[in-house]
Design an enzyme around this catalytic site. Structure first.
Site, PDB file in Angstrom:
ATOM      1  N   LYS A   1      75.023  66.924  18.225  1.00  0.00           N
ATOM      2  CA  LYS A   1      76.444  67.075  17.918  1.00  0.00           C
ATOM      3  C   LYS A   1      76.699  67.226  16.448  1.00  0.00           C
ATOM      4  O   LYS A   1      75.768  67.178  15.862  1.00  0.00           O
ATOM      5  CB  LYS A   1      76.934  65.771  18.552  1.00  0.00           C
ATOM      6  CG  LYS A   1      76.460  64.367  17.616  1.00  0.00           C
ATOM      7  CD  LYS A   1      76.912  63.027  18.352  1.00  0.00           C
ATOM      8  CE  LYS A   1      76.491  61.968  17.643  1.00  0.00           C
ATOM      9  NZ  LYS A   1      77.270  61.130  17.198  1.00  0.00           N
TER      10      LYS A   1
ATOM     11  N   ARG B   1      82.596  50.469  21.497  1.00  0.00           N
ATOM     12  CA  ARG B   1      83.318  51.582  21.170  1.00  0.00           C
ATOM     13  C   ARG B   1      83.740  52.271  22.524  1.00  0.00           C
ATOM     14  O   ARG B   1      85.111  52.725  22.585  1.00  0.00           O
ATOM     15  CB  ARG B   1      82.120  52.539  20.529  1.00  0.00           C
ATOM     16  CG  ARG B   1      82.563  54.016  20.289  1.00  0.00           C
ATOM     17  CD  ARG B   1      81.808  54.827  19.372  1.00  0.00           C
ATOM     18  NE  ARG B   1      80.447  55.082  19.823  1.00  0.00           N
ATOM     19  CZ  ARG B   1      79.692  55.610  19.206  1.00  0.00           C
ATOM     20  NH1 ARG B   1      79.925  56.133  17.884  1.00  0.00           N
ATOM     21  NH2 ARG B   1      78.416  56.050  19.743  1.00  0.00           N
TER      22      ARG B   1
ATOM     23  N   HIS C   1      74.816  52.039  24.097  1.00  0.00           N
ATOM     24  CA  HIS C   1      74.507  52.519  22.728  1.00  0.00           C
ATOM     25  C   HIS C   1      74.301  51.286  21.895  1.00  0.00           C
ATOM     26  O   HIS C   1      75.016  50.396  21.895  1.00  0.00           O
ATOM     27  CB  HIS C   1      75.576  53.334  22.400  1.00  0.00           C
ATOM     28  CG  HIS C   1      75.259  54.118  21.009  1.00  0.00           C
ATOM     29  ND1 HIS C   1      74.117  54.825  20.913  1.00  0.00           N
ATOM     30  CD2 HIS C   1      75.932  54.261  19.826  1.00  0.00           C
ATOM     31  CE1 HIS C   1      74.186  55.290  19.527  1.00  0.00           C
ATOM     32  NE2 HIS C   1      75.211  54.999  19.191  1.00  0.00           N
TER      33      HIS C   1
ATOM     34  N   ARG D   1      67.501  58.882  23.170  1.00  0.00           N
ATOM     35  CA  ARG D   1      68.451  59.810  22.650  1.00  0.00           C
ATOM     36  C   ARG D   1      68.358  59.957  21.120  1.00  0.00           C
ATOM     37  O   ARG D   1      68.982  59.449  20.495  1.00  0.00           O
ATOM     38  CB  ARG D   1      69.892  59.591  22.930  1.00  0.00           C
ATOM     39  CG  ARG D   1      70.244  59.293  24.221  1.00  0.00           C
ATOM     40  CD  ARG D   1      71.743  59.113  24.741  1.00  0.00           C
ATOM     41  NE  ARG D   1      72.127  57.991  23.853  1.00  0.00           N
ATOM     42  CZ  ARG D   1      72.522  56.902  24.166  1.00  0.00           C
ATOM     43  NH1 ARG D   1      72.202  56.343  25.331  1.00  0.00           N
ATOM     44  NH2 ARG D   1      72.962  55.926  23.497  1.00  0.00           N
TER      45      ARG D   1
ATOM     46  N   TYR E   1      86.867  69.115 -15.112  1.00  0.00           N
ATOM     47  CA  TYR E   1      88.234  68.187 -14.948  1.00  0.00           C
ATOM     48  C   TYR E   1      88.379  66.847 -15.697  1.00  0.00           C
ATOM     49  O   TYR E   1      87.411  66.227 -15.441  1.00  0.00           O
ATOM     50  CB  TYR E   1      88.752  68.178 -13.390  1.00  0.00           C
ATOM     51  CG  TYR E   1      89.123  69.513 -12.915  1.00  0.00           C
ATOM     52  CD1 TYR E   1      90.177  70.554 -13.204  1.00  0.00           C
ATOM     53  CD2 TYR E   1      88.315  69.955 -11.622  1.00  0.00           C
ATOM     54  CE1 TYR E   1      90.436  71.562 -12.415  1.00  0.00           C
ATOM     55  CE2 TYR E   1      88.433  71.348 -10.897  1.00  0.00           C
ATOM     56  CZ  TYR E   1      89.740  71.886 -11.494  1.00  0.00           C
ATOM     57  OH  TYR E   1      90.122  72.853 -10.925  1.00  0.00           O
TER      58      TYR E   1
ATOM     59  N   CYS F   1      83.534  69.965  -8.985  1.00  0.00           N
ATOM     60  CA  CYS F   1      84.802  70.731  -8.546  1.00  0.00           C
ATOM     61  C   CYS F   1      84.859  71.134  -7.204  1.00  0.00           C
ATOM     62  O   CYS F   1      83.801  70.912  -6.482  1.00  0.00           O
ATOM     63  CB  CYS F   1      84.810  72.001  -9.601  1.00  0.00           C
ATOM     64  SG  CYS F   1      84.847  71.692 -11.148  1.00  0.00           S
TER      65      CYS F   1
ATOM     66  N   ASP G   1      84.370  73.987  -6.051  1.00  0.00           N
ATOM     67  CA  ASP G   1      83.441  75.143  -5.586  1.00  0.00           C
ATOM     68  C   ASP G   1      82.222  75.190  -6.585  1.00  0.00           C
ATOM     69  O   ASP G   1      81.267  75.984  -6.413  1.00  0.00           O
ATOM     70  CB  ASP G   1      83.943  76.238  -5.803  1.00  0.00           C
ATOM     71  CG  ASP G   1      85.189  76.495  -5.106  1.00  0.00           C
ATOM     72  OD1 ASP G   1      85.379  76.459  -3.744  1.00  0.00           O
ATOM     73  OD2 ASP G   1      86.373  76.539  -5.874  1.00  0.00           O
TER      74      ASP G   1
HETATM   75  C1  PLP Z   1      75.686  58.175  22.238  1.00  0.00           C
HETATM   76  C2  PLP Z   1      74.764  58.577  21.001  1.00  0.00           C
HETATM   77  N1  PLP Z   1      73.453  58.297  21.513  1.00  0.00           N
HETATM   78  C3  PLP Z   1      72.549  58.783  20.601  1.00  0.00           C
HETATM   79  C4  PLP Z   1      72.815  58.940  19.074  1.00  0.00           C
HETATM   80  C5  PLP Z   1      71.865  59.362  18.054  1.00  0.00           C
HETATM   81  O1  PLP Z   1      72.056  58.491  17.057  1.00  0.00           O
HETATM   82  P1  PLP Z   1      70.757  58.471  15.935  1.00  0.00           P
HETATM   83  O2  PLP Z   1      71.153  59.890  15.048  1.00  0.00           O
HETATM   84  O3  PLP Z   1      71.132  57.349  15.011  1.00  0.00           O
HETATM   85  O4  PLP Z   1      69.510  58.779  16.321  1.00  0.00           O
HETATM   86  C6  PLP Z   1      74.176  59.151  18.645  1.00  0.00           C
HETATM   87  C7  PLP Z   1      74.692  59.146  17.247  1.00  0.00           C
HETATM   88  O5  PLP Z   1      75.659  58.591  16.822  1.00  0.00           O
HETATM   89  C8  PLP Z   1      75.289  58.968  19.676  1.00  0.00           C
HETATM   90  O6  PLP Z   1      76.716  58.594  19.455  1.00  0.00           O
END
Ligand code: PLP
Length: 364
Positions: free
Chosen positions: A36, A132, A161, A217, A257, A304, A306
């Site tokens: 993601k 969540r 999670h 995951r 700045y 800044c 850029d």
């Molecule tokens: C649902 C879910 N699974 C797995 C992960 C992976 O987590 P991490 O990057 O801490 O391994 C995330 C990341 O936030 C997540 O939202």
């Protein structure tokens, strides 16, 4: 055209190495690679293609648009969508696997699956303590059987999670695992079997083998960021740039700045084309560092939009060909996303995902 700005070098062999670390920890478990947020800023399409070549089973994204981008690049590997409930059609059109965290979404998927005369695999999210998303672990004992009974729904996965698997004190994480295992057992007794049970983010891959089940995951560890005490991961992303202006400044010269930096001596100041619009946080004003000629050059004055200015007075032989490393290694020195995060009071996830769209990713 020559690169004018900063760029991110993405080291795919470091990515392969980190995937092997996941494998060493989890055996021949299924790996759902979390890609993601553009693979945590590394470029989701390239990262996903590489990980697929290396044998991962599934991909995970936050939103449907991210999954569609992967499908449109030719990726056919199963993709889970963690945080969407409304793009029902797209899940069918693009053959995506939704994570379902409430009953009304499950009903919509069932209705659409019936209309299309096909089944849809879903993963059901249960809240064991993250607070969540997901079915309350207690109520899930009645709600999940109702979902499983919906027409044309195939409950393929049960997931949860962690909220603090990265802490040294594992008490709460262990409570979460127990709640998850107990729910899975009760559902099994009710003849609801899931092909995949999964909970483990990177922290749990590294330190909670009881949470590995038959799928994990990992996200951040694939990109080479660990947790205190974890060794052996290799950072995948380096952020590099060059000098676009080099000047000698007399003592008393204001830089950037707000004149928050005034030279105290005869100085050499280098202007580098990266700024907060590229994810180089403004909080690094007067406290960031970059590597030039294997030495650390402090950020002089405010960051800044850029550009930044570096005080290179103490570094010999700096010129327009000198490489500037903002994140990464140079000679014996290194600056990690974690180092930057510590400096500005955030986490490496935010540093990496902030690397802006203007930054070209170059894969090596
Ligand atoms: C649902 C879910 N699974 C797995 C992960 C992976 O987590 P991490 O990057 O801490 O391994 C995330 C990341 O936030 C997540 O939202």
């Amino acid at each position: 055209m020559e690169l004018q700005k900063a760029f991110a070098e993405i080291n795919l062999s470091a990515l392969s190495h980190n995937l092997e670390v996941v494998r060493r920890k989890t055996g021949d478990n299924n790996i759902l690679a979390v890609v993601k947020a553009d693979a945590y800023g590394h470029g989701a399409v390239e990262i996903s293609k590489h990980l697929i070549k290396k044998g991962i089973s599934k991909l995970g994204v936050a939103f449907t648009e991210e999954a569609i981008e992967l499908r449109e690049s030719g990726i056919t590997t199963p993709i889970l969508i963690f945080f969407d409930r409304d793009n029902i059609d797209a899940c069918f059109t693009y053959n995506l696997t939704p994570v379902v965290f409430d009953f009304s979404a499950a009903k919509k998927f069932s209705a659409e699956a019936c209309r299309r005369k096909r089944k849809i695999a879903i993963h059901i999210k249960v809240d064991t303590g993250m607070g969540r998303l997901g079915f309350d672990a207690g109520k899930a004992r009645t709600e999940i059987p109702e979902i499983a009974a919906l027409e044309n729904i195939e409950p393929e996965g049960l997931m949860s999670h962690f909220s603090e698997a990265d802490l040294h004190d594992k008490d709460f994480a262990i409570r979460q695992i127990k709640a998850f295992v107990s729910l899975a057992k009760d559902l099994k007794q009710k003849k609801i079997h899931f092909k995949y049970l999964h909970m483990a983010n990177s922290a749990a891959v590294l330190s909670l083998p009881d949470a590995h089940f038959n799928m994990v995951r990992p996200g951040i560890m694939l990109y080479g960021c660990g947790f205190p005490g974890v060794k052996g991961l290799k950072p995948v992303l380096s952020l590099k740039s060059k000098i676009i202006y080099l000047k000698k400044a007399p003592p008393g010269a204001p830089i950037s700045y707000g004149r928050t930096f005034i030279t105290e001596r005869k100085s050499t100041i280098a202007t580098v084309p990266v700024g907060y619009a590229d994810g180089y946080s403004r909080k690094l004003s007067n406290c960031g560092e970059a590597l030039i000629n294997g030495k650390r050059a402090p950020v002089a004055g405010r960051v800044c939009m850029d550009t930044i200015m570096l005080d290179v007075t103490d570094i010999p032989d700096v010129n327009y060909k000198s490489e500037v490393v903002l994140i990464g290694k140079q000679g014996k020195e290194s600056i990690t996303a974690g180092d930057i995060a510590d400096k500005i009071g955030t986490i490496p996830y935010e540093v990496l995902t902030s690397v802006g769209q203007r930054i070209k990713r170059i894969y090596k």
